[in-house]
Design an enzyme around this catalytic site. Structure first.
Site, short mmCIF file in Angstrom:
data_model
loop_
_atom_site.label_atom_id
_atom_site.label_comp_id
_atom_site.label_asym_id
_atom_site.label_seq_id
_atom_site.Cartn_x
_atom_site.Cartn_y
_atom_site.Cartn_z
N PHE A 129 -37.24 6.76 68.67
CA PHE A 129 -37.75 5.63 69.45
C PHE A 129 -38.92 6.10 70.30
O PHE A 129 -38.73 6.66 71.38
CB PHE A 129 -36.66 5.02 70.33
CG PHE A 129 -36.96 3.61 70.69
CD1 PHE A 129 -38.08 3.30 71.47
CD2 PHE A 129 -36.17 2.57 70.23
CE1 PHE A 129 -38.39 1.99 71.79
CE2 PHE A 129 -36.47 1.25 70.55
CZ PHE A 129 -37.59 0.97 71.32
N VAL A 130 -40.13 5.86 69.80
CA VAL A 130 -41.32 6.36 70.50
C VAL A 130 -41.94 5.27 71.38
O VAL A 130 -41.98 4.10 71.01
CB VAL A 130 -42.38 6.90 69.51
CG1 VAL A 130 -41.95 8.25 68.97
CG2 VAL A 130 -42.64 5.95 68.35
N ARG A 149 -46.11 1.18 78.13
CA ARG A 149 -47.39 1.16 77.40
C ARG A 149 -48.44 2.04 78.07
O ARG A 149 -49.36 2.52 77.43
CB ARG A 149 -47.94 -0.27 77.32
CG ARG A 149 -47.11 -1.23 76.47
CD ARG A 149 -47.93 -2.47 76.20
NE ARG A 149 -47.14 -3.61 75.77
CZ ARG A 149 -46.83 -3.87 74.51
NH1 ARG A 149 -47.20 -3.05 73.55
NH2 ARG A 149 -46.14 -4.94 74.19
N ASP A 205 -44.51 0.71 60.97
CA ASP A 205 -43.07 0.96 60.99
C ASP A 205 -42.49 0.45 59.66
O ASP A 205 -42.56 1.15 58.65
CB ASP A 205 -42.52 0.22 62.22
CG ASP A 205 -41.10 0.60 62.56
OD1 ASP A 205 -40.47 1.33 61.80
OD2 ASP A 205 -40.59 0.15 63.61
N ASP A 249 -44.42 0.08 73.42
CA ASP A 249 -43.52 -0.36 74.49
C ASP A 249 -42.06 -0.38 74.07
O ASP A 249 -41.73 -0.29 72.90
CB ASP A 249 -43.90 -1.79 74.91
CG ASP A 249 -43.47 -2.82 73.87
OD1 ASP A 249 -43.80 -2.64 72.67
OD2 ASP A 249 -42.78 -3.79 74.23
N GLU A 277 -54.14 -0.31 64.45
CA GLU A 277 -52.73 -0.48 64.80
C GLU A 277 -52.24 0.70 65.62
O GLU A 277 -52.77 1.81 65.50
CB GLU A 277 -51.89 -0.54 63.51
CG GLU A 277 -51.40 -1.90 63.14
CD GLU A 277 -50.40 -2.52 64.10
OE1 GLU A 277 -50.38 -2.18 65.29
OE2 GLU A 277 -49.63 -3.35 63.63
C1 PRP Z 1 -45.34 -3.56 66.84
C2 PRP Z 1 -46.49 -2.60 66.57
C3 PRP Z 1 -46.97 -3.03 65.21
C4 PRP Z 1 -45.71 -3.51 64.53
C5 PRP Z 1 -45.23 -2.46 63.59
O1 PRP Z 1 -45.89 -4.72 67.33
O2 PRP Z 1 -47.50 -2.74 67.52
O3 PRP Z 1 -47.89 -4.10 65.28
O4 PRP Z 1 -44.76 -3.75 65.56
O5 PRP Z 1 -44.03 -2.85 62.99
P1 PRP Z 1 -43.84 -3.17 61.45
O6 PRP Z 1 -44.56 -2.11 60.66
O7 PRP Z 1 -42.34 -3.04 61.32
O8 PRP Z 1 -44.33 -4.52 61.17
P2 PRP Z 1 -45.16 -5.76 68.28
O9 PRP Z 1 -44.90 -6.99 67.50
O10 PRP Z 1 -43.99 -5.10 68.95
O11 PRP Z 1 -46.27 -6.12 69.33
P3 PRP Z 1 -47.00 -5.24 70.45
O12 PRP Z 1 -48.17 -4.55 69.76
O13 PRP Z 1 -47.45 -6.28 71.42
O14 PRP Z 1 -46.03 -4.25 71.04
#
Ligand code: PRP
Length: 180
Positions: free
Chosen positions: A153-154, A166, A104, A160, A100
């Site tokens: 906000f990283v 990205r 978050d 992204d 990952e």
């Molecule tokens: C983002 C990030 C993690 C997730 C974390 O993905 O890449 O997968 O959110 O958040 P959480 O712990 O609150 O679940 P996103 O759905 O934005 O997809 P991306 O990887 O395509 O940016």
């Protein structure tokens, strides 16, 4: 490139590369002792730059697969995690390393980890480039963490805002006026 949109650099490219080498060495040791086949599962799309750097340092045979799950709308997490692309590999009896970019709220990994065990994975461990524990809503811990970051906000190194940033080679903090 995005100089006037980035407030500050939080983690440099050199720091990320050094940490990936350390994590890779640790993962190599830990997975070498398991007799099972190692499957690296990366969550699209944010984990791709981290995955690419990290696997250079995992000195073991491995296979890779990808899942795309989505949990964000704009800047805030929503409750539902949608499976956009599922695995192509059968994972019964495999040792899985879930990659990952950031943990978050923890909702994504909570759901995905449960799903992988549901499909018969022998063991699922999580490696994340960033951990933002202040935002956690669901109890989940990564087994391997690159860096713990504050609640800012990283963006960059895969992360992204509305699909931008990205390709930044570092982790930066976005200026509030960009997303407010
Ligand atoms: C983002 C990030 C993690 C997730 C974390 O993905 O890449 O997968 O959110 O958040 P959480 O712990 O609150 O679940 P996103 O759905 O934005 O997809 P991306 O990887 O395509 O940016």
């Amino acid at each position: 490139m995005f100089g006037d949109e980035i407030l500050k650099v939080l983690i440099t490219e050199e720091e990320i590369e050094k940490r990936c080498a350390e994590l890779g060495e640790q993962l190599t040791k830990d997975y070498a002792s398991s007799g099972n086949k190692l499957l690296v599962v990366a969550l699209l799309r944010g984990s791709v730059p981290f995955l690419a750097e990290l696997i250079k340092y995992i000195k073991l045979p491995l296979e890779m697969d990808f899942m795309d799950v989505s949990s964000y709308a704009g800047t805030e997490s929503v409750g539902d995690v949608k499976i956009v692309k599922d695995l192509d590999t059968s994972i019964k009896g495999l040792d899985i390393l879930l990659v990952e970019d950031i943990v978050d709220t923890g909702r994504t990994l909570h759901v995905v980890k449960r799903m992988l065990y549901g499909k018969g994975a022998e063991r699922v461990r999580i490696v994340t480039l960033l951990d933002k524990p202040e935002r956690r809503e669901v109890e989940i811990n990564a087994d391997y963490i690159g860096f713990t970051v504050p609640n800012e906000f990283v963006v960059g190194y895969g992360l992204d805002y509305n699909q931008k940033y990205r390709n930044l080679p570092f982790i930066g903090v976005l200026k509030p006026e960009v997303y407010e």
